[in-house]
Design a protein around this motif. Structure first.
Motif, PDB file in Angstrom:
ATOM      1  N   GLU A   6     -31.284 -12.028  -7.894  1.00  0.00           N
ATOM      2  CA  GLU A   6     -30.056 -12.034  -8.689  1.00  0.00           C
ATOM      3  C   GLU A   6     -30.236 -11.248  -9.985  1.00  0.00           C
ATOM      4  OE1 GLU A   6     -27.202 -13.008  -7.643  1.00  0.00           O
ATOM      5  OE2 GLU A   6     -28.067 -13.733  -5.766  1.00  0.00           O
TER       6      GLU A   6
ATOM      7  N   LEU B 110     -37.093 -20.718  -5.078  1.00  0.00           N
ATOM      8  CA  LEU B 110     -36.044 -20.365  -6.034  1.00  0.00           C
ATOM      9  C   LEU B 110     -36.400 -19.134  -6.844  1.00  0.00           C
ATOM     10  CD1 LEU B 110     -33.339 -21.089  -7.382  1.00  0.00           C
ATOM     11  CD2 LEU B 110     -34.602 -22.605  -8.936  1.00  0.00           C
TER      12      LEU B 110
ATOM     13  N   ALA C  13     -35.125 -15.998  -5.241  1.00  0.00           N
ATOM     14  CA  ALA C  13     -33.677 -15.847  -5.399  1.00  0.00           C
ATOM     15  C   ALA C  13     -33.320 -15.415  -6.821  1.00  0.00           C
ATOM     16  CB  ALA C  13     -32.975 -17.159  -5.049  1.00  0.00           C
ATOM     17  N   ILE C  14     -34.050 -15.935  -7.802  1.00  0.00           N
ATOM     18  CA  ILE C  14     -33.782 -15.556  -9.191  1.00  0.00           C
ATOM     19  C   ILE C  14     -34.104 -14.081  -9.423  1.00  0.00           C
ATOM     20  CG2 ILE C  14     -34.590 -15.880 -11.562  1.00  0.00           C
ATOM     21  CD1 ILE C  14     -34.832 -18.852 -10.976  1.00  0.00           C
TER      22      ILE C  14
ATOM     23  N   ARG D  26     -29.318 -22.687  -3.170  1.00  0.00           N
ATOM     24  CA  ARG D  26     -30.313 -21.924  -3.921  1.00  0.00           C
ATOM     25  C   ARG D  26     -29.713 -20.639  -4.478  1.00  0.00           C
ATOM     26  NH1 ARG D  26     -35.434 -20.368  -0.540  1.00  0.00           N
ATOM     27  NH2 ARG D  26     -35.617 -22.644  -0.504  1.00  0.00           N
TER      28      ARG D  26
ATOM     29  N   THR E 126     -27.460 -21.561  -7.430  1.00  0.00           N
ATOM     30  CA  THR E 126     -28.290 -21.971  -8.568  1.00  0.00           C
ATOM     31  C   THR E 126     -28.941 -20.763  -9.233  1.00  0.00           C
ATOM     32  OG1 THR E 126     -28.747 -24.095  -7.491  1.00  0.00           O
ATOM     33  CG2 THR E 126     -30.216 -23.422  -9.270  1.00  0.00           C
ATOM     34  N   ALA E 127     -29.444 -19.827  -8.420  1.00  0.00           N
ATOM     35  CA  ALA E 127     -30.079 -18.627  -8.982  1.00  0.00           C
ATOM     36  C   ALA E 127     -29.074 -17.791  -9.757  1.00  0.00           C
ATOM     37  CB  ALA E 127     -30.702 -17.798  -7.858  1.00  0.00           C
ATOM     38  N   LYS E 128     -27.878 -17.631  -9.224  1.00  0.00           N
ATOM     39  CA  LYS E 128     -26.844 -16.887  -9.933  1.00  0.00           C
ATOM     40  C   LYS E 128     -26.514 -17.550 -11.272  1.00  0.00           C
ATOM     41  CE  LYS E 128     -24.401 -14.892  -5.942  1.00  0.00           C
ATOM     42  NZ  LYS E 128     -24.526 -13.484  -6.367  1.00  0.00           N
TER      43      LYS E 128
END
Length: 291
Positions: free
Chosen positions: A46, A39, A42-43, A136, A139-141
């Motif tokens: 973003e 994650l 991905a964070i 994922r 969630t990151a967005k």
């Protein structure tokens, strides 16, 4: 006399093929180190996207301008026209409500664009290819946007609150609980409102349509309630008025627009529940639909 030849470039090591135990065929071992994604990756992706897009800075800039500008203007107008003793029972923090109500439309717009704009440009295909785990990505967005919206709203709300208290020196001193609700509480509420817009953008997949829906959710119940004059619709009118977003937003400033309805921290729990249900729906649709 022979011409000196330039040194030959070193060849890249060939891929290593080896047979695994119990298998008659060789397998490929990549020379490039492979890292299992999570994650955090991905964070970071973003965060890079949301801070590098020009519309983010413009939208947040307009939001800060509206919240601070209108909040200070309201306090200045009241202070210049009020006589001595008129503000003795007034909460000076409540004048930040007007700027935040208009500024929330900027947070709504940014929330929708965070997801829906990628569907409009086709960038969502690249995003999903880089991170096949769709949950994922969503969630990151959500985490990145919520953090940005909360921090910007909190900074603006605190600045307006401090300025209004200093300008309206004839008003009463707010309590610690009122300070907390008018800064932390209202920032959480506005960030959740933006997060709901992000989820609606993921469901609708169209920027203009999702923004229209969220602006309607923000303003339509209050406007409809104002034009319900029939006595038979009295209960419907009261429910629309009490649970409209402007009225719930005013609760954080201890100046509810109605005598009944949500109070205390109720608006925050309502927003949290609605956003959680919408997020679950968006996650289910994201797993079923094609990008």
């Amino acid at each position: 006399m022979s011409t000196p030849q330039p040194p030959m470039p070193q060849a890249t090591p060939a891929p290593h093929w080896q047979a695994t135990a119990g298998s008659a065929y060789p397998t490929y071992t990549s020379p490039i180190p492979v890292v299992r994604t999570h994650l955090g990756h991905a964070i970071r992706s973003e965060w890079t996207k949301i801070r590098s897009v020009r519309s983010t800075m413009w939208t947040l800039g307009v939001f800060v301008l509206l919240v601070i500008g209108i909040g200070l203007l309201a306090a200045v107008l009241v202070a210049s026209n009020a006589s001595e003793g008129d503000l003795a029972s007034e909460n000076p923090l409540s004048f930040g409500f007007f700027g935040l109500l208009l500024g929330s439309m900027c947070i709504i717009t940014l929330g929708v664009l965070t997801t829906a704009s990628e569907y409009g440009t086709g960038m969502i295909r690249t995003t999903m290819t880089a991170c096949p785990s769709r949950g994922r990505v969503l969630t990151a967005k959500a985490l990145v946007f919520f953090a940005v919206a909360f921090v910007v709203t909190l900074a603006s709300a605190v600045l307006v609150a401090l300025a209004d208290v200093s300008l309206l020196d004839g008003a009463r001193q707010p309590s610690g609980g009122e300070w907390f609700k008018a800064t932390i509480g209202v920032s959480l509420y506005v960030a959740l409102l933006g997060l709901l817009s992000l989820v609606v953008g993921s469901i609708i997949r169209h920027s203009a349509g999702a923004i229209t829906i969220m602006i309607g959710v923000l303003l339509a119940p209050l406007v409809i309630a104002l034009f319900m004059f029939s006595a038979s619709l009295e209960k419907v009118r009261e429910a629309l008025f009490e649970y409209s977003i402007p009225n719930q937003l005013s609760v954080f400033y201890s100046t509810s627009l109605s005598e009944s309805g949500p109070s205390g921290w109720d608006p925050l729990w309502i927003a949290l529940g609605v956003t959680a249900v919408a997020f679950a729906g968006a996650f289910a649709l994201l797993e079923k639909r094609d990008v």
